[in-house]
Design a protein around this motif. Structure first.
Motif, PDB file in Angstrom:
ATOM      1  N   GLN A 174      28.411  48.222 -34.922  1.00  0.00           N
ATOM      2  CA  GLN A 174      27.817  48.354 -36.259  1.00  0.00           C
ATOM      3  C   GLN A 174      26.464  47.648 -36.392  1.00  0.00           C
ATOM      4  N   PRO A 175      26.266  46.489 -35.774  1.00  0.00           N
ATOM      5  CA  PRO A 175      24.971  45.814 -35.944  1.00  0.00           C
ATOM      6  C   PRO A 175      23.841  46.386 -35.069  1.00  0.00           C
ATOM      7  N   LEU A 176      24.143  47.384 -34.238  1.00  0.00           N
ATOM      8  CA  LEU A 176      23.132  47.886 -33.311  1.00  0.00           C
ATOM      9  C   LEU A 176      21.875  48.343 -34.046  1.00  0.00           C
ATOM     10  N   HIS A 177      20.738  47.911 -33.555  1.00  0.00           N
ATOM     11  CA  HIS A 177      19.442  48.357 -34.073  1.00  0.00           C
ATOM     12  C   HIS A 177      18.433  48.227 -32.935  1.00  0.00           C
ATOM     13  N   VAL A 178      18.113  49.349 -32.335  1.00  0.00           N
ATOM     14  CA  VAL A 178      17.278  49.371 -31.140  1.00  0.00           C
ATOM     15  C   VAL A 178      15.887  49.869 -31.508  1.00  0.00           C
ATOM     16  N   PRO A 179      14.843  49.044 -31.303  1.00  0.00           N
ATOM     17  CA  PRO A 179      13.485  49.497 -31.627  1.00  0.00           C
ATOM     18  C   PRO A 179      13.073  50.664 -30.733  1.00  0.00           C
ATOM     19  N   LEU A 180      12.450  51.652 -31.303  1.00  0.00           N
ATOM     20  CA  LEU A 180      11.980  52.816 -30.563  1.00  0.00           C
ATOM     21  C   LEU A 180      10.505  52.596 -30.234  1.00  0.00           C
ATOM     22  N   PRO A 181      10.178  52.344 -28.977  1.00  0.00           N
ATOM     23  CA  PRO A 181       8.783  52.031 -28.623  1.00  0.00           C
ATOM     24  C   PRO A 181       7.830  53.153 -29.029  1.00  0.00           C
ATOM     25  N   GLY A 182       6.703  52.745 -29.608  1.00  0.00           N
ATOM     26  CA  GLY A 182       5.667  53.709 -29.960  1.00  0.00           C
ATOM     27  C   GLY A 182       5.877  54.434 -31.276  1.00  0.00           C
ATOM     28  N   PHE A 183       6.910  54.037 -32.041  1.00  0.00           N
ATOM     29  CA  PHE A 183       7.197  54.738 -33.295  1.00  0.00           C
ATOM     30  C   PHE A 183       7.146  53.802 -34.493  1.00  0.00           C
ATOM     31  N   ASP A 184       6.247  52.836 -34.452  1.00  0.00           N
ATOM     32  CA  ASP A 184       5.906  52.000 -35.600  1.00  0.00           C
ATOM     33  C   ASP A 184       7.126  51.463 -36.343  1.00  0.00           C
ATOM     34  N   GLY A 185       7.957  50.720 -35.618  1.00  0.00           N
ATOM     35  CA  GLY A 185       9.063  50.039 -36.268  1.00  0.00           C
ATOM     36  C   GLY A 185      10.319  50.864 -36.470  1.00  0.00           C
ATOM     37  N   GLN A 186      10.343  52.119 -36.005  1.00  0.00           N
ATOM     38  CA  GLN A 186      11.565  52.925 -36.176  1.00  0.00           C
ATOM     39  C   GLN A 186      12.693  52.331 -35.341  1.00  0.00           C
ATOM     40  N   MET A 187      13.859  52.238 -35.958  1.00  0.00           N
ATOM     41  CA  MET A 187      15.028  51.678 -35.286  1.00  0.00           C
ATOM     42  C   MET A 187      16.082  52.758 -35.067  1.00  0.00           C
ATOM     43  N   LEU A 188      16.762  52.658 -33.936  1.00  0.00           N
ATOM     44  CA  LEU A 188      17.888  53.535 -33.659  1.00  0.00           C
ATOM     45  C   LEU A 188      19.173  52.772 -33.941  1.00  0.00           C
ATOM     46  N   ASP A 189      20.049  53.363 -34.748  1.00  0.00           N
ATOM     47  CA  ASP A 189      21.346  52.738 -34.997  1.00  0.00           C
ATOM     48  C   ASP A 189      22.414  53.459 -34.176  1.00  0.00           C
ATOM     49  N   LEU A 190      23.673  53.148 -34.422  1.00  0.00           N
ATOM     50  CA  LEU A 190      24.756  53.721 -33.625  1.00  0.00           C
ATOM     51  C   LEU A 190      24.749  55.241 -33.674  1.00  0.00           C
ATOM     52  N   ALA A 191      24.567  55.816 -34.851  1.00  0.00           N
ATOM     53  CA  ALA A 191      24.569  57.282 -34.970  1.00  0.00           C
ATOM     54  C   ALA A 191      23.445  57.895 -34.142  1.00  0.00           C
ATOM     55  N   ASP A 192      22.273  57.276 -34.174  1.00  0.00           N
ATOM     56  CA  ASP A 192      21.147  57.776 -33.374  1.00  0.00           C
ATOM     57  C   ASP A 192      21.449  57.689 -31.879  1.00  0.00           C
ATOM     58  N   LEU A 193      22.037  56.578 -31.479  1.00  0.00           N
ATOM     59  CA  LEU A 193      22.340  56.394 -30.064  1.00  0.00           C
ATOM     60  C   LEU A 193      23.420  57.368 -29.601  1.00  0.00           C
ATOM     61  N   LEU A 194      24.390  57.646 -30.451  1.00  0.00           N
ATOM     62  CA  LEU A 194      25.413  58.635 -30.105  1.00  0.00           C
ATOM     63  C   LEU A 194      24.805  60.025 -29.969  1.00  0.00           C
ATOM     64  N   ASP A 195      23.865  60.338 -30.836  1.00  0.00           N
ATOM     65  CA  ASP A 195      23.184  61.634 -30.748  1.00  0.00           C
ATOM     66  C   ASP A 195      22.435  61.740 -29.419  1.00  0.00           C
ATOM     67  N   LEU A 196      21.736  60.675 -29.048  1.00  0.00           N
ATOM     68  CA  LEU A 196      21.036  60.680 -27.761  1.00  0.00           C
ATOM     69  C   LEU A 196      22.022  60.865 -26.603  1.00  0.00           C
ATOM     70  N   ALA A 197      23.142  60.176 -26.664  1.00  0.00           N
ATOM     71  CA  ALA A 197      24.130  60.270 -25.602  1.00  0.00           C
ATOM     72  C   ALA A 197      24.687  61.682 -25.477  1.00  0.00           C
ATOM     73  N   HIS A 198      24.958  62.323 -26.615  1.00  0.00           N
ATOM     74  CA  HIS A 198      25.467  63.705 -26.569  1.00  0.00           C
ATOM     75  C   HIS A 198      24.431  64.654 -25.971  1.00  0.00           C
ATOM     76  N   ARG A 199      23.170  64.449 -26.345  1.00  0.00           N
ATOM     77  CA  ARG A 199      22.121  65.308 -25.792  1.00  0.00           C
ATOM     78  C   ARG A 199      21.895  65.037 -24.314  1.00  0.00           C
ATOM     79  N   LEU A 200      22.084  63.789 -23.907  1.00  0.00           N
ATOM     80  CA  LEU A 200      21.922  63.406 -22.521  1.00  0.00           C
ATOM     81  C   LEU A 200      22.969  64.089 -21.626  1.00  0.00           C
ATOM     82  N   GLY A 201      24.186  64.188 -22.137  1.00  0.00           N
ATOM     83  CA  GLY A 201      25.259  64.792 -21.368  1.00  0.00           C
ATOM     84  C   GLY A 201      25.194  66.302 -21.308  1.00  0.00           C
ATOM     85  N   GLY A 202      24.268  66.883 -22.051  1.00  0.00           N
ATOM     86  CA  GLY A 202      24.078  68.325 -21.993  1.00  0.00           C
ATOM     87  C   GLY A 202      25.203  69.058 -22.668  1.00  0.00           C
TER      88      GLY A 202
END
Length: 202
Positions: A174-202
């Motif tokens: 729940q506390p996850l907040h990952v800075p997205l380099p080059g996107f002026d302070g945009q943070m990735l939370d758990l939902a964003d990271l799960l979306d990336l993981a699903h797209r990564l797995g094809g």
């Protein structure tokens, strides 16, 4: 220099390029290449490790990690798959990995610091083998000391594949907040990271 030449020259000059950094980043590539099958995922692991690590020991350790994740995604026990995986390791490095991946090996028996790729992978597999939950596996890996960030990253990748997302404590996710380099302070939370993981797995 081109990346492949730079990695090779670094190894030739220093004779030290078997660090565990190739394992730290291997979870994402393991997820991505798993659907392609054993040969493709192990080959991809070796090529990706070679980007930064000129020592084949790092390539082989990353290939083992990829294949452990792949068989786990196919609902095969990765620990029982180890003998078959070791048979695919380059002969020059097979014995080294067979020692640290043996069922009775303990990280206290390591002859090198766990900043090297083989004791790091051995420690991650030991943590998975000797515990019964994602959280306990991570705690066991961290409690070993040494290069804890990478040992825990490798353990987390294997334990995550083994136990699944629901086994990761919510107070960790729940506390996850990952800075997205080059996107002026945009943070990735758990939902964003799960979306990336699903797209990564094809």
């Amino acid at each position: 220099m081109p990346w492949d030449l730079a990695a090779a020259v670094h190894f030739q000059v220093n004779q030290r390029a078997a660090g565990n950094g190739s394992l730290m980043r291997a979870s994402t590539s393991a997820v991505h290449f798993a659907p392609a099958g054993r040969e493709a995922t192990m080959d991809a692991a070796r090529r990706i490790a070679a980007l930064t690590h000129g020592d084949r020991a790092a390539w082989e350790g990353t290939a083992i990690f990829h294949e452990l994740a792949r068989v786990t995604f196919e609902n095969t026990d990765p620990l029982t798959a180890l003998p078959d995986i070791l048979a695919l390791v380059h002969p020059d490095h097979r014995d080294r990995y067979a020692v640290v991946l043996a069922p009775d090996w303990h990280p206290d028996e390591a002859t090198e610091f766990n900043g090297a790729v083989w004791p790091c992978l051995g420690s991650a597999v030991w943590a998975l083998r000797t515990t019964t939950s994602f959280e306990d596996a991570l705690r066991a890996a961290i409690d070993l000391g040494g290069d804890t960030d990478t040992v825990a990253a490798a353990t987390g990748g294997l334990a995550g594949a083994y136990y699944g997302l629901d086994a990761i404590p919510a107070h960790w996710t729940q506390p996850l907040h990952v800075p997205l380099p080059g996107f002026d302070g945009q943070m990735l939370d758990l939902a964003d990271l799960l979306d990336l993981a699903h797209r990564l797995g094809g």
